[in-house]
Scaffold this motif. Structure first.
Motif, PDB file in Angstrom:
ATOM      1  N   VAL A  93      -3.017  -5.709   3.957  1.00 34.74           N
ATOM      2  CA  VAL A  93      -1.763  -5.079   3.536  1.00 34.74           C
ATOM      3  C   VAL A  93      -0.605  -5.712   4.290  1.00 34.74           C
ATOM      4  CG1 VAL A  93      -0.451  -2.921   3.558  1.00 34.74           C
ATOM      5  CG2 VAL A  93      -2.879  -2.910   2.928  1.00 34.74           C
TER       6      VAL A  93
ATOM      7  N   LEU B 231      -9.170   3.643   8.822  1.00 35.04           N
ATOM      8  CA  LEU B 231      -7.905   2.979   8.523  1.00 35.04           C
ATOM      9  C   LEU B 231      -7.919   1.464   8.679  1.00 35.04           C
ATOM     10  CD1 LEU B 231      -5.464   5.628   9.972  1.00 35.04           C
ATOM     11  CD2 LEU B 231      -6.321   5.386   7.632  1.00 35.04           C
TER      12      LEU B 231
ATOM     13  N   LEU C  67       0.854  -1.186   0.000  1.00 37.10           N
ATOM     14  CA  LEU C  67       0.000   0.000   0.000  1.00 37.10           C
ATOM     15  C   LEU C  67       0.887   1.231   0.000  1.00 37.10           C
ATOM     16  CD1 LEU C  67      -3.248   0.690   1.738  1.00 37.10           C
ATOM     17  CD2 LEU C  67      -1.394   2.259   2.212  1.00 37.10           C
TER      18      LEU C  67
ATOM     19  N   THR D  77       0.755   5.206   0.518  1.00 39.74           N
ATOM     20  CA  THR D  77      -0.096   6.271   1.043  1.00 39.74           C
ATOM     21  C   THR D  77       0.141   7.574   0.278  1.00 39.74           C
ATOM     22  OG1 THR D  77       1.510   7.004   2.701  1.00 39.74           O
ATOM     23  CG2 THR D  77      -0.027   5.265   3.353  1.00 39.74           C
TER      24      THR D  77
ATOM     25  N   LEU E 188       4.043  -1.431   3.460  1.00 42.50           N
ATOM     26  CA  LEU E 188       3.541  -0.059   3.409  1.00 42.50           C
ATOM     27  C   LEU E 188       4.647   0.879   2.971  1.00 42.50           C
ATOM     28  CD1 LEU E 188       1.333   2.084   4.230  1.00 42.50           C
ATOM     29  CD2 LEU E 188       2.424   2.092   6.468  1.00 42.50           C
TER      30      LEU E 188
ATOM     31  N   PHE F  19      -6.466  -0.677   5.543  1.00 43.30           N
ATOM     32  CA  PHE F  19      -5.196  -1.381   5.671  1.00 43.30           C
ATOM     33  C   PHE F  19      -5.385  -2.901   5.749  1.00 43.30           C
ATOM     34  CE2 PHE F  19      -3.930   2.841   6.392  1.00 43.30           C
ATOM     35  CZ  PHE F  19      -2.563   2.922   6.179  1.00 43.30           C
TER      36      PHE F  19
ATOM     37  N   ALA G  40      -8.070   6.465   2.264  1.00 44.15           N
ATOM     38  CA  ALA G  40      -7.443   6.405   3.585  1.00 44.15           C
ATOM     39  C   ALA G  40      -7.214   7.834   4.047  1.00 44.15           C
ATOM     40  CB  ALA G  40      -6.126   5.649   3.524  1.00 44.15           C
TER      41      ALA G  40
END
Length: 97
Positions: free
Chosen positions: A72, A65, A10, A12, A75, A69, A57
């Motif tokens: 996942v 969250l 993931l 962000t 990250l 998440f 997110a």
């Protein structure tokens, strides 16, 4: 025995410059199981059409969250600076996603 599935990554802040560029480079390199996350997922439709899974997110709303998440395993995140964190979030052109 079947081969293990590749781990899910993931990224962000994918609607910001660094997050978006990270996702683009990973897609160009053939990454699979890639998730692009942003508080503005509507800005990521082009990444979805290239194979990224899109999730909303919002770190200012921790209740979102857990779901975002889920599943996942890795990250790639970039924290906002103290100056950015004290400023209100912006969309589109001045995104502080």
């Amino acid at each position: 025995m079947s081969a293990p599935l590749p781990s899910r990554l993931l990224v962000t802040r994918a609607s910001g410059y660094i997050g978006r560029r990270t996702v683009e480079l990973l897609l160009e390199a053939g990454a699979e199981n890639l998730i692009a996350a942003s508080r503005y997922p509507e800005m990521l439709s082009d990444l979805a059409s290239r194979g990224a899974e899109i999730r909303k997110a919002d770190f200012d709303d921790p209740a979102t969250l857990d779901l975002e998440f889920a599943g996942v395993e890795r990250l790639h995140g970039r924290a906002r600076s103290a100056r950015q964190a004290s400023a209100p979030a912006q969309g589109s052109s001045g995104c502080r996603c």
